[in-house]
Design a protein around this motif. Sequence first.
Motif, PDB file in Angstrom:
ATOM      1  N   THR A 102     -10.911   5.601  11.529  1.00 58.94           N
ATOM      2  CA  THR A 102     -11.854   5.247  10.546  1.00 58.94           C
ATOM      3  C   THR A 102     -11.013   4.369   9.470  1.00 58.94           C
ATOM      4  O   THR A 102     -11.647   3.265   9.012  1.00 58.94           O
ATOM      5  CB  THR A 102     -12.620   6.441  10.137  1.00 58.94           C
ATOM      6  N   LEU A 103      -9.966   4.953   8.918  1.00 61.52           N
ATOM      7  CA  LEU A 103      -9.432   4.133   7.774  1.00 61.52           C
ATOM      8  C   LEU A 103      -8.721   2.795   8.114  1.00 61.52           C
ATOM      9  O   LEU A 103      -9.080   1.820   7.289  1.00 61.52           O
ATOM     10  CB  LEU A 103      -8.071   5.089   7.162  1.00 61.52           C
ATOM     11  N   ILE A 104      -8.284   2.837   9.355  1.00 59.15           N
ATOM     12  CA  ILE A 104      -7.768   1.557   9.746  1.00 59.15           C
ATOM     13  C   ILE A 104      -8.856   0.386  10.125  1.00 59.15           C
ATOM     14  O   ILE A 104      -8.871  -0.684   9.737  1.00 59.15           O
ATOM     15  CB  ILE A 104      -6.868   1.708  11.239  1.00 59.15           C
ATOM     16  N   SER A 170      -3.278   7.278  -0.905  1.00 55.95           N
ATOM     17  CA  SER A 170      -2.376   6.587   0.003  1.00 55.95           C
ATOM     18  C   SER A 170      -2.964   5.655   0.657  1.00 55.95           C
ATOM     19  O   SER A 170      -2.191   4.333   0.818  1.00 55.95           O
ATOM     20  CB  SER A 170      -1.725   7.836   1.261  1.00 55.95           C
ATOM     21  N   TRP A 171      -4.004   5.651   1.216  1.00 57.89           N
ATOM     22  CA  TRP A 171      -4.681   4.680   1.718  1.00 57.89           C
ATOM     23  C   TRP A 171      -4.956   3.517   0.948  1.00 57.89           C
ATOM     24  O   TRP A 171      -4.760   2.174   1.196  1.00 57.89           O
ATOM     25  CB  TRP A 171      -6.395   5.136   2.447  1.00 57.89           C
ATOM     26  N   TRP A 172      -5.425   3.669  -0.286  1.00 66.45           N
ATOM     27  CA  TRP A 172      -5.777   2.564  -1.198  1.00 66.45           C
ATOM     28  C   TRP A 172      -4.240   2.060  -1.386  1.00 66.45           C
ATOM     29  O   TRP A 172      -4.205   0.737  -1.475  1.00 66.45           O
ATOM     30  CB  TRP A 172      -6.189   3.270  -2.590  1.00 66.45           C
ATOM     31  N   GLY A 173      -3.315   2.416  -1.584  1.00 69.20           N
ATOM     32  CA  GLY A 173      -2.050   1.939  -1.827  1.00 69.20           C
ATOM     33  C   GLY A 173      -1.492   0.753  -0.721  1.00 69.20           C
ATOM     34  O   GLY A 173      -0.914  -0.089  -0.888  1.00 69.20           O
ATOM     35  N   LEU A 174      -1.843   1.525   0.632  1.00 72.16           N
ATOM     36  CA  LEU A 174      -1.508   0.513   1.620  1.00 72.16           C
ATOM     37  C   LEU A 174      -2.605  -0.367   1.882  1.00 72.16           C
ATOM     38  O   LEU A 174      -2.114  -1.745   2.263  1.00 72.16           O
ATOM     39  CB  LEU A 174      -1.739   1.484   3.078  1.00 72.16           C
ATOM     40  N   LEU A 192      -0.531   3.750   8.013  1.00 72.96           N
ATOM     41  CA  LEU A 192      -1.760   4.564   8.000  1.00 72.96           C
ATOM     42  C   LEU A 192      -1.673   5.848   8.862  1.00 72.96           C
ATOM     43  O   LEU A 192      -2.417   6.889   8.518  1.00 72.96           O
ATOM     44  CB  LEU A 192      -3.079   3.720   8.106  1.00 72.96           C
ATOM     45  N   ARG A 193      -1.335   5.649  10.248  1.00 75.67           N
ATOM     46  CA  ARG A 193      -1.569   6.812  11.138  1.00 75.67           C
ATOM     47  C   ARG A 193      -0.354   7.672  10.914  1.00 75.67           C
ATOM     48  O   ARG A 193      -0.667   8.956  10.756  1.00 75.67           O
ATOM     49  CB  ARG A 193      -1.156   5.995  12.592  1.00 75.67           C
ATOM     50  N   LEU A 194       0.763   7.381  10.082  1.00 76.05           N
ATOM     51  CA  LEU A 194       1.727   8.380   9.953  1.00 76.05           C
ATOM     52  C   LEU A 194       1.346   9.153   8.837  1.00 76.05           C
ATOM     53  O   LEU A 194       1.487  10.342   8.503  1.00 76.05           O
ATOM     54  CB  LEU A 194       3.078   7.484   9.543  1.00 76.05           C
ATOM     55  N   ALA A 195       0.791   8.381   7.751  1.00 73.73           N
ATOM     56  CA  ALA A 195       0.349   8.958   6.411  1.00 73.73           C
ATOM     57  C   ALA A 195      -0.822  10.034   6.535  1.00 73.73           C
ATOM     58  O   ALA A 195      -0.848  11.156   6.352  1.00 73.73           O
ATOM     59  CB  ALA A 195      -0.180   8.023   5.382  1.00 73.73           C
TER      60      ALA A 195
END
Length: 208
Positions: A102-104, A170-174, A192-195
């Motif tokens: 979803t985040l990706i 973490s998502w926002w930084g990426l 993203l998958r790793l985090a």
Amino acid sequence: MPRTAEPRQPAAPVSRKQLARRVAILRAASELGARDGLAGVQMLDVAKEAGVAIATLYRYFPSKTHLFTAVLEWHIEMFLEGHREGAAHGPAADGVTEVAETLIALTAKLLDSPLLASAVALSSFTEYASAVPSRYDIAGSCLGQTVLRLLGVRETRDEDRSTVRLLIYSWWGLFVAAQTEEISAQQLEADLRLATRLILAPYSDRSA
């Protein structure tokens, strides 16, 4: 010595007509931001494009920073609403994997319009830096609530809220790193998958 006036908070729409005006403003700002970038957008042009008076625009959005921060939130909400409807007809996945995907997908959608992505990133940073940090309820946001739902969390603990905050930061930084082309789209997905896997490891069993 005169005191500096406190920044005025945006008015909240209450009627259906007011909600429609707010959406028209957000849509107009999105279109102009995607075409001209943050620096190129004038509030008067947004008001004209949305078909509202300039006073109405400033009533809901006291500054361009407020406006494009709201644009980001609106785009996230629209994406998650559509993504949830689509997921209801698709194959089930474990919660942690579903959060990562979803985040990706959300990041890819936001990055579809580079100038608009830059506009919302800059505005959100400025808004956060100028506001009281406690004002932001990350876990209570649309994105935070979606993460908790996908993980199967029904009664939210302080630990859950902290975990969601850590993941979204973490998502926002990426997202910012991808928007500024510090990392590639492929690296973004891998990171993203790793985090997500590392941060949400305690939820793997319960969401399986």
